[in-house]
Scaffold this motif. Structure first.
Motif, PDB file in Angstrom:
ATOM      1  N   GLY A 129       3.970  10.569  -6.135  1.00  0.00           N
ATOM      2  CA  GLY A 129       5.121  11.026  -6.913  1.00  0.00           C
ATOM      3  C   GLY A 129       4.749  11.377  -8.344  1.00  0.00           C
ATOM      4  N   TRP A 130       3.913  10.559  -8.946  1.00  0.00           N
ATOM      5  CA  TRP A 130       3.477  10.811 -10.319  1.00  0.00           C
ATOM      6  C   TRP A 130       2.602  12.059 -10.374  1.00  0.00           C
ATOM      7  CZ3 TRP A 130      -1.567  10.506 -12.369  1.00  0.00           C
ATOM      8  CH2 TRP A 130      -1.637  10.642 -13.739  1.00  0.00           C
ATOM      9  N   TRP A 131       1.734  12.210  -9.374  1.00  0.00           N
ATOM     10  CA  TRP A 131       0.800  13.321  -9.363  1.00  0.00           C
ATOM     11  C   TRP A 131       1.505  14.651  -9.059  1.00  0.00           C
ATOM     12  CZ3 TRP A 131      -1.626  16.049  -5.076  1.00  0.00           C
ATOM     13  CH2 TRP A 131      -2.676  16.857  -5.469  1.00  0.00           C
ATOM     14  N   LYS A 153       0.834  -1.207   0.000  1.00  0.00           N
ATOM     15  CA  LYS A 153       0.000   0.000   0.000  1.00  0.00           C
ATOM     16  C   LYS A 153       0.866   1.253   0.000  1.00  0.00           C
ATOM     17  CE  LYS A 153      -1.545   2.212   3.482  1.00  0.00           C
ATOM     18  NZ  LYS A 153      -2.141   2.805   4.641  1.00  0.00           N
ATOM     19  N   GLY A 154       1.922   1.255   0.804  1.00  0.00           N
ATOM     20  CA  GLY A 154       2.817   2.397   0.855  1.00  0.00           C
ATOM     21  C   GLY A 154       3.522   2.648  -0.466  1.00  0.00           C
ATOM     22  N   ILE A 155       3.947   1.578  -1.106  1.00  0.00           N
ATOM     23  CA  ILE A 155       4.602   1.713  -2.412  1.00  0.00           C
ATOM     24  C   ILE A 155       3.642   2.304  -3.446  1.00  0.00           C
ATOM     25  CG2 ILE A 155       5.580   0.394  -4.356  1.00  0.00           C
ATOM     26  CD1 ILE A 155       7.523   0.670  -2.071  1.00  0.00           C
ATOM     27  N   ILE A 156       2.442   1.780  -3.507  1.00  0.00           N
ATOM     28  CA  ILE A 156       1.457   2.251  -4.493  1.00  0.00           C
ATOM     29  C   ILE A 156       1.086   3.710  -4.247  1.00  0.00           C
ATOM     30  CG2 ILE A 156      -0.912   1.942  -5.328  1.00  0.00           C
ATOM     31  CD1 ILE A 156       1.069  -0.189  -6.286  1.00  0.00           C
TER      32      ILE A 156
END
Length: 53
Positions: free
Chosen positions: A49-51, A40-43
């Motif tokens: 980061g992408w946003w 969950k933390g990775i996702i």
């Protein structure tokens, strides 16, 4: 309706009661729950980061 709200709360807010509910419903071990939290933390980190960048 509870089966929709609790997993969403668990993913977004890291609610302990929601995590325990998921653990009980799916029959997960402590290690599997730790892997779920890590995943969950990775996702969420990748999405933020992408946003943001």
């Amino acid at each position: 309706m509870d089966w929709i709200v609790r997993p969403i709360r668990a993913v977004i807010f890291a609610d302990e009661q929601a995590f325990l509910w998921i653990k009980k419903k799916l029959g997960l071990t402590e290690y599997q729950m730790a892997a779920l939290v890590w995943f969950k933390g990775i996702i969420i980190g990748l999405l933020l980061g992408w946003w943001l960048f």
